[in-house]
Design a protein around this motif. Structure first.
Motif, PDB file in Angstrom:
ATOM      1  N   VAL A 135       1.674 -13.513  -2.923  1.00  0.00           N
ATOM      2  CA  VAL A 135       0.617 -12.410  -3.410  1.00  0.00           C
ATOM      3  C   VAL A 135       0.011 -12.047  -1.885  1.00  0.00           C
ATOM      4  O   VAL A 135      -0.061 -10.895  -1.496  1.00  0.00           O
ATOM      5  N   LEU A 136      -0.145 -13.135  -0.961  1.00  0.00           N
ATOM      6  CA  LEU A 136      -0.729 -12.786   0.620  1.00  0.00           C
ATOM      7  C   LEU A 136       0.214 -12.110   1.149  1.00  0.00           C
ATOM      8  O   LEU A 136      -0.261 -11.055   1.968  1.00  0.00           O
ATOM      9  N   ILE A 137       1.476 -12.446   1.085  1.00  0.00           N
ATOM     10  CA  ILE A 137       2.414 -11.625   2.039  1.00  0.00           C
ATOM     11  C   ILE A 137       2.638 -10.337   1.510  1.00  0.00           C
ATOM     12  O   ILE A 137       2.590  -9.405   2.270  1.00  0.00           O
ATOM     13  N   LEU A 138       2.450 -10.191   0.174  1.00  0.00           N
ATOM     14  CA  LEU A 138       2.467  -8.616  -0.421  1.00  0.00           C
ATOM     15  C   LEU A 138       1.377  -7.609   0.036  1.00  0.00           C
ATOM     16  O   LEU A 138       1.446  -6.621   0.362  1.00  0.00           O
ATOM     17  N   ALA A 139       0.253  -8.607   0.034  1.00  0.00           N
ATOM     18  CA  ALA A 139      -0.971  -7.660   0.497  1.00  0.00           C
ATOM     19  C   ALA A 139      -0.625  -7.305   2.021  1.00  0.00           C
ATOM     20  O   ALA A 139      -1.040  -5.972   2.248  1.00  0.00           O
ATOM     21  N   ALA A 140      -0.047  -8.284   2.852  1.00  0.00           N
ATOM     22  CA  ALA A 140       0.177  -7.610   4.234  1.00  0.00           C
ATOM     23  C   ALA A 140       1.238  -6.538   4.182  1.00  0.00           C
ATOM     24  O   ALA A 140       1.045  -5.462   4.978  1.00  0.00           O
ATOM     25  N   VAL A 141       2.181  -6.488   3.388  1.00  0.00           N
ATOM     26  CA  VAL A 141       3.330  -5.465   3.363  1.00  0.00           C
ATOM     27  C   VAL A 141       2.608  -4.382   2.962  1.00  0.00           C
ATOM     28  O   VAL A 141       2.954  -3.145   3.348  1.00  0.00           O
ATOM     29  N   GLY A 142       1.698  -4.340   2.021  1.00  0.00           N
ATOM     30  CA  GLY A 142       1.065  -3.261   1.483  1.00  0.00           C
ATOM     31  C   GLY A 142       0.284  -2.474   2.469  1.00  0.00           C
ATOM     32  O   GLY A 142       0.368  -1.207   2.957  1.00  0.00           O
ATOM     33  N   ALA A 143      -0.502  -3.245   3.357  1.00  0.00           N
ATOM     34  CA  ALA A 143      -1.308  -2.882   4.439  1.00  0.00           C
ATOM     35  C   ALA A 143      -0.436  -1.940   5.410  1.00  0.00           C
ATOM     36  O   ALA A 143      -0.639  -1.414   5.828  1.00  0.00           O
ATOM     37  N   LEU A 144       0.727  -2.734   5.891  1.00  0.00           N
ATOM     38  CA  LEU A 144       1.524  -2.579   6.761  1.00  0.00           C
ATOM     39  C   LEU A 144       1.903  -0.936   6.185  1.00  0.00           C
ATOM     40  O   LEU A 144       2.228  -0.164   7.122  1.00  0.00           O
ATOM     41  N   THR A 145       2.476  -0.808   5.248  1.00  0.00           N
ATOM     42  CA  THR A 145       3.114   0.452   4.498  1.00  0.00           C
ATOM     43  C   THR A 145       2.297   1.434   4.881  1.00  0.00           C
ATOM     44  O   THR A 145       2.644   2.866   5.267  1.00  0.00           O
ATOM     45  N   GLU A 146       0.888   1.393   4.433  1.00  0.00           N
ATOM     46  CA  GLU A 146      -0.089   2.425   4.670  1.00  0.00           C
ATOM     47  C   GLU A 146      -0.186   2.590   6.465  1.00  0.00           C
ATOM     48  O   GLU A 146      -0.183   3.958   6.831  1.00  0.00           O
ATOM     49  N   LEU A 147      -0.345   1.642   7.111  1.00  0.00           N
ATOM     50  CA  LEU A 147      -0.520   1.793   8.457  1.00  0.00           C
ATOM     51  C   LEU A 147       0.734   2.423   9.121  1.00  0.00           C
ATOM     52  O   LEU A 147       0.454   3.247   9.992  1.00  0.00           O
ATOM     53  N   TRP A 193      -3.984  -0.119  -0.626  1.00  0.00           N
ATOM     54  CA  TRP A 193      -2.415  -0.360  -0.522  1.00  0.00           C
ATOM     55  C   TRP A 193      -2.347  -1.971  -0.561  1.00  0.00           C
ATOM     56  O   TRP A 193      -1.414  -2.527  -1.300  1.00  0.00           O
ATOM     57  N   ALA A 194      -3.263  -2.500   0.159  1.00  0.00           N
ATOM     58  CA  ALA A 194      -3.251  -4.265   0.245  1.00  0.00           C
ATOM     59  C   ALA A 194      -3.312  -4.859  -1.108  1.00  0.00           C
ATOM     60  O   ALA A 194      -2.731  -5.429  -1.642  1.00  0.00           O
ATOM     61  N   VAL A 195      -4.389  -4.136  -1.609  1.00  0.00           N
ATOM     62  CA  VAL A 195      -4.868  -4.805  -3.199  1.00  0.00           C
ATOM     63  C   VAL A 195      -3.701  -4.299  -4.113  1.00  0.00           C
ATOM     64  O   VAL A 195      -3.225  -5.337  -4.916  1.00  0.00           O
ATOM     65  N   SER A 196      -3.173  -3.328  -4.155  1.00  0.00           N
ATOM     66  CA  SER A 196      -1.974  -2.657  -5.044  1.00  0.00           C
ATOM     67  C   SER A 196      -0.857  -3.405  -5.108  1.00  0.00           C
ATOM     68  O   SER A 196      -0.261  -3.887  -5.959  1.00  0.00           O
ATOM     69  N   SER A 197      -0.514  -3.741  -3.889  1.00  0.00           N
ATOM     70  CA  SER A 197       0.583  -4.614  -3.397  1.00  0.00           C
ATOM     71  C   SER A 197       0.685  -6.036  -3.837  1.00  0.00           C
ATOM     72  O   SER A 197       1.563  -6.536  -4.332  1.00  0.00           O
ATOM     73  N   ALA A 198      -0.577  -6.678  -3.528  1.00  0.00           N
ATOM     74  CA  ALA A 198      -0.952  -7.933  -3.939  1.00  0.00           C
ATOM     75  C   ALA A 198      -0.947  -8.037  -5.602  1.00  0.00           C
ATOM     76  O   ALA A 198      -0.190  -8.931  -6.124  1.00  0.00           O
ATOM     77  N   LEU A 199      -1.380  -6.921  -6.230  1.00  0.00           N
ATOM     78  CA  LEU A 199      -1.422  -7.141  -7.556  1.00  0.00           C
ATOM     79  C   LEU A 199       0.084  -6.998  -8.226  1.00  0.00           C
ATOM     80  O   LEU A 199       0.676  -7.695  -9.013  1.00  0.00           O
ATOM     81  N   ALA A 200       0.895  -5.987  -7.613  1.00  0.00           N
ATOM     82  CA  ALA A 200       2.176  -5.986  -7.757  1.00  0.00           C
ATOM     83  C   ALA A 200       3.044  -7.108  -7.557  1.00  0.00           C
ATOM     84  O   ALA A 200       3.906  -7.553  -8.427  1.00  0.00           O
ATOM     85  N   GLY A 201       2.652  -7.772  -6.489  1.00  0.00           N
ATOM     86  CA  GLY A 201       3.470  -8.971  -6.183  1.00  0.00           C
ATOM     87  C   GLY A 201       3.185 -10.057  -7.104  1.00  0.00           C
ATOM     88  O   GLY A 201       4.037 -10.754  -7.691  1.00  0.00           O
ATOM     89  N   LEU A 202       2.123 -10.416  -7.708  1.00  0.00           N
ATOM     90  CA  LEU A 202       1.591 -11.222  -8.498  1.00  0.00           C
ATOM     91  C   LEU A 202       2.138 -10.935  -9.911  1.00  0.00           C
ATOM     92  O   LEU A 202       3.013 -11.825 -10.647  1.00  0.00           O
ATOM     93  N   GLY A 203       2.223  -9.619 -10.078  1.00  0.00           N
ATOM     94  CA  GLY A 203       3.052  -9.076 -11.443  1.00  0.00           C
ATOM     95  C   GLY A 203       4.435  -9.585 -11.088  1.00  0.00           C
ATOM     96  O   GLY A 203       4.984  -9.884 -12.356  1.00  0.00           O
TER      97      GLY A 203
END
Lengths: 304, 237
Positions: A67-79, A191-201
């Motif tokens: 979940v943490l990794i995905l939050a980072a991936v999401g934030a990086l996608t945006e950046l 993006w970070a929150v969204s990707s973290a939720l997706a990762g958990l899903g």
């Protein structure tokens, strides 16, 4: 008895759908971009958890780590990607999110191969006995975790200063900038929150079924959910996710068997295929004809 | 306090909106920035607040500084945190959020003392207190103008920039808006810049008058010399 069992399965998968759909709505609200790549983040979350267990982490820690990794991936996608496309048309940005989905699939295919993988057991094995029906801990945990997290997130969005910044940035970015809210940072957070939720899903879906590349096509289910929920309503996503999960479960558990036995008795047709993947879309289509703004969506009003 | 030197502003790299303008605001002043439509008033205010890059605009030449610190290249959110509040044209607020949430959101950049400032805003605009649970989108034009001024107050500004606050308001509402601006200027010792087309009332309370036309300063005088006759001549020339 059977009904209760079907309903439980429906609630479990439905609440995971809701979790994933909430992430899509969150990004859409604050940047106008529909993330067609959400399924890719779902799949990445599951594979990341699997990879972490292979590195020796316990399954529970691996799930949290994913979940943490995905939050980072999401934030990086945006950046790295989205922020460079601020002046591009929204359609172009959406095409890029679709490209990311293809990229993520290719990466997972290259590393993990095309085969189904048995997902590590995160929750205790076995089942609870509720009034004579048995529900595995996997289903209980998936339902409870997704529902609690969805509601917690809705409360966060509604009642905290950070949530208010999110809503302000989503409502009017020019006004947000003028009162000192850094809008692009808010989009990063979304993006970070969204990707973290997706990762958990993804992790939860993998525990319910198994791990494979097909997890990435979950986006196809998430879209009817957000359309049904009204595109901009987080609560709508939650309700619509549960509804769609139930529809799938009841189609699979009641409608398909009934239809097949009827057909077997009267025709030479033996199987109707994966009806549960069709019926929800038909209902969504029918509902949109009656109520185009979705269950919770607001009809666009403008001052003239 | 605010010092703009030889500022030239462009849109899309080619359209010259402001050309070599000197514009100074002394602490405690109330500056009237007058000029016809398209003179460059809004563009100048947006440049100060750092909003130009978000509208395909840029500062092509010159310097803008606030208390000796250059504002060029700063993000609008950072400029707002320095204590410069821009009340934009079009009454920009969060129409889907409640009035209370609008005011709260406007205080998040400088949260300290927000509760006191909220009481002050409600004291200035009692109707906002009564309607605080209602969505901002339900307000009338005049009420929205009050709300966005209230939102600016929530950021505890030292310099308040108002872009055509009277636009589209009834004459009585215009008087009310200027009463509020004058009261803020006196009671809160906020330095104010008001961009307007022509408002006699503004000339009465201003401490300094700039007139822009086609992107240049065509007149800079104490308000005593800026009677309507002179202004009309400048506008038409």
């Amino acid at each position: 008895m059977l009904l209760l069992q079907i309903a439980t399965a429906g609630i479990a998968t439905g609440s995971v759908y809701a979790l994933i759909a909430i992430g899509i709505v969150l990004i859409y609200k604050c940047s106008g971009v529909v993330n067609f790549g959400q399924g890719g983040y779902v799949m990445l979350g599951a594979y990341a958890a699997y990879a972490l267990t292979r590195l020796g982490l316990s399954p529970q820690l691996a799930a949290a780590g994913a979940v943490l990794i995905l939050a980072a991936v999401g934030a990086l996608t945006e950046l790295l990607v989205l922020r460079r496309m601020l002046k591009a048309p929204v359609v172009a940005v959406m095409m890029v999110t679709l490209g990311l989905l293809i990229l993520f699939r290719a990466v997972c295919l290259a590393i993990f191969g095309p085969d189904q993988i048995a997902f590590p057991q995160i929750f205790p094995q076995g089942a609870v006995d509720i009034a004579g029906i048995f529900i595995t801990y996997n289903y209980v945990a998936a339902a409870v975790l997704s529902l609690v997290l969805s509601l917690a997130f809705l409360a966060f969005y509604r009642y905290t200063p950070m949530g208010l910044m999110q809503r302000a940035a989503a409502d009017n970015s020019r006004a947000a900038l003028a009162v000192g809210i850094h809008v692009s940072n808010q989009v990063s957070v979304a993006w970070a929150v969204s990707s973290a939720l997706a990762g958990l899903g993804g992790v939860l879906l993998a525990t319910l079924n198994s791990l494979s590349l097909t997890l990435s096509s979950i986006g196809l289910v998430a879209f009817p959910v957000i359309v049904l929920g009204g595109l901009t309503s987080l609560m709508g996503s939650l309700v619509a996710g549960l509804l769609l999960g139930m529809l799938e479960a009841f189609t699979d558990g009641l409608l398909t068997p009934a239809l097949e036995s009827f057909l077997r008795a009267h025709t030479s047709v033996y199987s109707v295929g994966a009806l549960q993947q069709v019926v929800p879309y038909m209902l969504v289509g029918a509902m949109l004809l009656v109520r185009p703004q979705g269950i919770f969506g607001q009809r666009g009003t403008e001052r003239v | 306090m605010l010092e703009a030197r030889q500022v030239s502003l462009r849109y899309d790299g080619v359209i010259q909106a402001v050309d070599g303008v000197d514009f100074t605001v002394a602490p405690g002043g109330l500056v009237a920035l007058l000029g016809p439509n398209g003179a460059g008033k809004s563009t100048l205010l947006k440049a100060v607040a750092g909003m130009l890059p978000f509208e395909q605009g840029e500062v092509a030449a010159g310097s803008i500084s606030f208390d000796g610190r250059s504002l060029l290249g700063m993000h609008p959110a950072s400029i707002a945190r320095l204590g410069i509040a821009l009340v934009q044209e079009g009454r920009q607020c969060f129409r889907g959020l409640s009035i209370a949430e609008n005011l709260k959101a406007a205080s998040l950049a400088r949260p300290r003392g927000a509760a006191t400032r909220l009481d002050m805003v409600f004291d200035y605009f009692p109707f906002l207190r009564e309607m605080r649970q209602r969505p901002a989108g339900h307000l009338s034009g005049g009420q929205l103008q009050m709300l966005v001024i209230g939102m600016a107050m929530m950021g505890q500004p030292r310099l308040l920039l108002l872009d055509e606050p009277s636009l589209g308001l009834s004459p009585t509402m215009v008087q009310t808006v200027f009463d509020v601006v004058e009261r803020m200027h006196h009671e809160l010792s906020v330095t104010v810049v008001v961009a307007e087309q022509t408002v006699p009332r503004l000339l009465k309370m201003a401490t300094d008058v700039y007139v822009l036309s086609r992107g240049r300063v065509v007149m800079h005088t104490p308000p005593a010399q800026a009677d309507e006759e002179t202004l009309q001549r400048v506008y038409l020339s």
